[in-house]
Write a protein that holds these residues in place. Structure first.
Motif, PDB file in Angstrom:
ATOM      1  N   ILE A 113       0.848  -1.190   0.000  1.00 55.66           N
ATOM      2  CA  ILE A 113       0.000   0.000   0.000  1.00 55.66           C
ATOM      3  C   ILE A 113       0.882   1.237   0.000  1.00 55.66           C
ATOM      4  O   ILE A 113       1.822   1.346   0.790  1.00 55.66           O
ATOM      5  CB  ILE A 113      -0.932  -0.011   1.230  1.00 55.66           C
ATOM      6  N   PHE A 114       0.557   2.165  -0.879  1.00 57.26           N
ATOM      7  CA  PHE A 114       1.312   3.405  -1.027  1.00 57.26           C
ATOM      8  C   PHE A 114       1.097   4.295   0.197  1.00 57.26           C
ATOM      9  O   PHE A 114      -0.002   4.372   0.742  1.00 57.26           O
ATOM     10  CB  PHE A 114       0.838   4.143  -2.289  1.00 57.26           C
ATOM     11  N   VAL A 115       2.175   4.973   0.648  1.00 49.76           N
ATOM     12  CA  VAL A 115       2.061   5.931   1.746  1.00 49.76           C
ATOM     13  C   VAL A 115       2.822   7.203   1.357  1.00 49.76           C
ATOM     14  O   VAL A 115       3.919   7.140   0.827  1.00 49.76           O
ATOM     15  CB  VAL A 115       2.563   5.356   3.089  1.00 49.76           C
ATOM     16  N   HIS A 116       2.185   8.353   1.581  1.00 47.90           N
ATOM     17  CA  HIS A 116       2.816   9.637   1.330  1.00 47.90           C
ATOM     18  C   HIS A 116       3.211  10.240   2.666  1.00 47.90           C
ATOM     19  O   HIS A 116       2.633   9.925   3.702  1.00 47.90           O
ATOM     20  CB  HIS A 116       1.851  10.573   0.584  1.00 47.90           C
ATOM     21  N   LEU A 120       1.664  10.483   7.294  1.00 43.55           N
ATOM     22  CA  LEU A 120       2.397   9.994   8.461  1.00 43.55           C
ATOM     23  C   LEU A 120       2.073  10.823   9.695  1.00 43.55           C
ATOM     24  O   LEU A 120       1.983  12.042   9.635  1.00 43.55           O
ATOM     25  CB  LEU A 120       3.904  10.047   8.222  1.00 43.55           C
ATOM     26  N   VAL A 121       1.911  10.127  10.829  1.00 41.50           N
ATOM     27  CA  VAL A 121       1.786  10.802  12.115  1.00 41.50           C
ATOM     28  C   VAL A 121       3.145  10.809  12.798  1.00 41.50           C
ATOM     29  O   VAL A 121       3.564  11.808  13.379  1.00 41.50           O
ATOM     30  CB  VAL A 121       0.727  10.101  13.004  1.00 41.50           C
ATOM     31  N   ASP A 122       3.867   9.669  12.730  1.00 37.88           N
ATOM     32  CA  ASP A 122       5.216   9.532  13.289  1.00 37.88           C
ATOM     33  C   ASP A 122       6.219   9.375  12.151  1.00 37.88           C
ATOM     34  O   ASP A 122       5.872   8.988  11.041  1.00 37.88           O
ATOM     35  CB  ASP A 122       5.288   8.283  14.182  1.00 37.88           C
ATOM     36  N   GLN A 123       7.476   9.673  12.447  1.00 41.46           N
ATOM     37  CA  GLN A 123       8.560   9.462  11.485  1.00 41.46           C
ATOM     38  C   GLN A 123       8.792   7.965  11.329  1.00 41.46           C
ATOM     39  O   GLN A 123       8.865   7.243  12.322  1.00 41.46           O
ATOM     40  CB  GLN A 123       9.838  10.150  12.000  1.00 41.46           C
ATOM     41  N   VAL A 124       8.862   7.458  10.092  1.00 42.88           N
ATOM     42  CA  VAL A 124       9.063   6.028   9.866  1.00 42.88           C
ATOM     43  C   VAL A 124      10.314   5.783   9.043  1.00 42.88           C
ATOM     44  O   VAL A 124      10.785   6.652   8.314  1.00 42.88           O
ATOM     45  CB  VAL A 124       7.841   5.395   9.137  1.00 42.88           C
ATOM     46  N   LYS A 129       7.459  -1.499  12.152  1.00 43.62           N
ATOM     47  CA  LYS A 129       6.092  -2.019  12.276  1.00 43.62           C
ATOM     48  C   LYS A 129       5.177  -0.824  12.537  1.00 43.62           C
ATOM     49  O   LYS A 129       5.459   0.005  13.405  1.00 43.62           O
ATOM     50  CB  LYS A 129       5.977  -3.005  13.439  1.00 43.62           C
ATOM     51  N   VAL A 130       4.075  -0.739  11.779  1.00 44.49           N
ATOM     52  CA  VAL A 130       3.194   0.428  11.869  1.00 44.49           C
ATOM     53  C   VAL A 130       1.724   0.004  11.898  1.00 44.49           C
ATOM     54  O   VAL A 130       1.356  -1.076  11.450  1.00 44.49           O
ATOM     55  CB  VAL A 130       3.421   1.390  10.680  1.00 44.49           C
ATOM     56  N   ASN A 131       0.899   0.898  12.459  1.00 40.49           N
ATOM     57  CA  ASN A 131      -0.557   0.825  12.346  1.00 40.49           C
ATOM     58  C   ASN A 131      -0.969   1.895  11.349  1.00 40.49           C
ATOM     59  O   ASN A 131      -0.391   2.979  11.333  1.00 40.49           O
ATOM     60  CB  ASN A 131      -1.235   1.110  13.688  1.00 40.49           C
ATOM     61  N   PHE A 132      -1.995   1.586  10.538  1.00 40.34           N
ATOM     62  CA  PHE A 132      -2.423   2.576   9.549  1.00 40.34           C
ATOM     63  C   PHE A 132      -3.868   2.324   9.147  1.00 40.34           C
ATOM     64  O   PHE A 132      -4.427   1.262   9.413  1.00 40.34           O
ATOM     65  CB  PHE A 132      -1.520   2.548   8.310  1.00 40.34           C
ATOM     66  N   GLU A 133      -4.456   3.329   8.543  1.00 37.13           N
ATOM     67  CA  GLU A 133      -5.779   3.215   7.937  1.00 37.13           C
ATOM     68  C   GLU A 133      -5.605   3.403   6.445  1.00 37.13           C
ATOM     69  O   GLU A 133      -4.597   3.951   5.996  1.00 37.13           O
ATOM     70  CB  GLU A 133      -6.721   4.272   8.503  1.00 37.13           C
ATOM     71  N   THR A 134      -6.589   2.972   5.670  1.00 37.87           N
ATOM     72  CA  THR A 134      -6.492   3.130   4.211  1.00 37.87           C
ATOM     73  C   THR A 134      -7.644   3.979   3.703  1.00 37.87           C
ATOM     74  O   THR A 134      -8.716   4.036   4.296  1.00 37.87           O
ATOM     75  CB  THR A 134      -6.555   1.767   3.495  1.00 37.87           C
ATOM     76  N   GLU A 135      -7.371   4.658   2.602  1.00 33.27           N
ATOM     77  CA  GLU A 135      -8.411   5.408   1.890  1.00 33.27           C
ATOM     78  C   GLU A 135      -8.141   5.273   0.405  1.00 33.27           C
ATOM     79  O   GLU A 135      -7.009   5.065  -0.023  1.00 33.27           O
ATOM     80  CB  GLU A 135      -8.443   6.873   2.310  1.00 33.27           C
ATOM     81  N   ARG A 136      -9.203   5.404  -0.379  1.00 35.41           N
ATOM     82  CA  ARG A 136      -9.068   5.277  -1.830  1.00 35.41           C
ATOM     83  C   ARG A 136      -8.462   6.544  -2.400  1.00 35.41           C
ATOM     84  O   ARG A 136      -8.939   7.636  -2.142  1.00 35.41           O
ATOM     85  CB  ARG A 136     -10.445   5.033  -2.451  1.00 35.41           C
ATOM     86  N   GLY A 137      -7.393   6.383  -3.152  1.00 33.85           N
ATOM     87  CA  GLY A 137      -6.748   7.504  -3.829  1.00 33.85           C
ATOM     88  C   GLY A 137      -7.002   7.418  -5.319  1.00 33.85           C
ATOM     89  O   GLY A 137      -7.678   6.510  -5.793  1.00 33.85           O
ATOM     90  N   ASN A 142      -4.362   4.179  -0.449  1.00 34.81           N
ATOM     91  CA  ASN A 142      -3.287   4.929   0.187  1.00 34.81           C
ATOM     92  C   ASN A 142      -3.363   4.716   1.687  1.00 34.81           C
ATOM     93  O   ASN A 142      -4.450   4.662   2.255  1.00 34.81           O
ATOM     94  CB  ASN A 142      -3.410   6.426  -0.091  1.00 34.81           C
ATOM     95  N   ALA A 143      -2.221   4.645   2.346  1.00 38.34           N
ATOM     96  CA  ALA A 143      -2.176   4.536   3.800  1.00 38.34           C
ATOM     97  C   ALA A 143      -2.203   5.946   4.389  1.00 38.34           C
ATOM     98  O   ALA A 143      -1.514   6.850   3.925  1.00 38.34           O
ATOM     99  CB  ALA A 143      -0.916   3.807   4.241  1.00 38.34           C
ATOM    100  N   VAL A 144      -3.042   6.130   5.431  1.00 38.29           N
ATOM    101  CA  VAL A 144      -3.132   7.411   6.124  1.00 38.29           C
ATOM    102  C   VAL A 144      -3.086   7.126   7.625  1.00 38.29           C
ATOM    103  O   VAL A 144      -3.307   6.005   8.062  1.00 38.29           O
ATOM    104  CB  VAL A 144      -4.431   8.168   5.758  1.00 38.29           C
ATOM    105  N   ASN A 145      -2.825   8.171   8.416  1.00 37.03           N
ATOM    106  CA  ASN A 145      -2.730   8.058   9.880  1.00 37.03           C
ATOM    107  C   ASN A 145      -1.760   6.939  10.274  1.00 37.03           C
ATOM    108  O   ASN A 145      -2.064   6.086  11.093  1.00 37.03           O
ATOM    109  CB  ASN A 145      -4.099   7.819  10.510  1.00 37.03           C
ATOM    110  N   VAL A 146      -0.594   6.960   9.671  1.00 33.96           N
ATOM    111  CA  VAL A 146       0.410   5.926   9.926  1.00 33.96           C
ATOM    112  C   VAL A 146       1.141   6.244  11.218  1.00 33.96           C
ATOM    113  O   VAL A 146       1.739   7.321  11.358  1.00 33.96           O
ATOM    114  CB  VAL A 146       1.416   5.826   8.749  1.00 33.96           C
ATOM    115  N   THR A 147       1.096   5.299  12.179  1.00 33.58           N
ATOM    116  CA  THR A 147       1.777   5.470  13.468  1.00 33.58           C
ATOM    117  C   THR A 147       2.669   4.287  13.730  1.00 33.58           C
ATOM    118  O   THR A 147       2.367   3.152  13.328  1.00 33.58           O
ATOM    119  CB  THR A 147       0.752   5.598  14.621  1.00 33.58           C
ATOM    120  N   LEU A 148       3.779   4.522  14.413  1.00 30.34           N
ATOM    121  CA  LEU A 148       4.694   3.448  14.799  1.00 30.34           C
ATOM    122  C   LEU A 148       4.084   2.603  15.895  1.00 30.34           C
ATOM    123  O   LEU A 148       3.392   3.122  16.789  1.00 30.34           O
ATOM    124  CB  LEU A 148       6.008   4.030  15.301  1.00 30.34           C
ATOM    125  N   ILE A 149       4.348   1.302  15.872  1.00 30.61           N
ATOM    126  CA  ILE A 149       3.939   0.421  16.966  1.00 30.61           C
ATOM    127  C   ILE A 149       5.065   0.433  17.980  1.00 30.61           C
ATOM    128  O   ILE A 149       6.223   0.141  17.664  1.00 30.61           O
ATOM    129  CB  ILE A 149       3.691  -1.009  16.451  1.00 30.61           C
TER     130      ILE A 149
END
Length: 151
Positions: A113-116, A120-124, A129-137, A142-149
């Motif tokens: 899954i593509f992430v811009h 990102l919420v945290d620096q990756v 390992k991350v938690n994320f939500e997806t939305e249609r681009g 696309n991955a959104v609200n990406v946070t580190l575990i």
């Protein structure tokens, strides 16, 4: 000497129109001679239990009651009770900080899954390992609200 204004094509067209008018008049006279118009009962058509058009009314003994609540309009939702968790888990497989994009591999489905950087919420970094939500681009998910575990 002047030419005639009527051409062969115009004459033929007039002949066809006159012929149609005469045929229509003949059909009208035939309808009048056969008793005029049909009665309302003669115009009714019924549908039998097999879906065929018939001239006799249906038999009331073959009538079946249908519960209106059991009728489904449209496609039935097969997973109506199952709500999928919007937060997904995955691993960052590639991330280019200078260009601001990367890819996350979903832990459940294995899809990339593509992430811009704006998602990102945290620096990756790669292999995080991350938690994320997806939305249609415009080009796919696309991955959104990406946070580190936290480990």
């Amino acid at each position: 000497m002047a030419r005639s204004k009527e051409t062969f094509g115009k004459k033929e067209l007039e002949k066809k129109k006159l012929k149609k008018r005469k045929e229509k008049e003949a059909r009208k006279e035939e309808r009048k001679a056969n008793g005029g118009s049909l009665s309302f009962e003669d115009m009714l058509v019924y549908v039998d239990e097999n879906g065929q058009l018939v001239s006799t009314p249906p038999d009331p003994t073959k009538k079946t009651e249908i519960d209106a609540e059991s009728i489904v309009l449209g496609a039935r939702n097969s997973n109506a009770g199952h709500v999928e968790d919007p937060i997904r888990k995955g691993t960052v497989t590639f991330f280019n900080t200078s260009k601001g994009y990367g890819f996350i591999k979903d832990a459940d489905t294995g899809e990339s899954i593509f992430v811009h950087i704006n998602g990102l919420v945290d620096q990756v970094n790669e292999n995080d390992k991350v938690n994320f939500e997806t939305e249609r681009g415009p080009k796919g998910m696309n991955a959104v609200n990406v946070t580190l575990i936290k480990k």
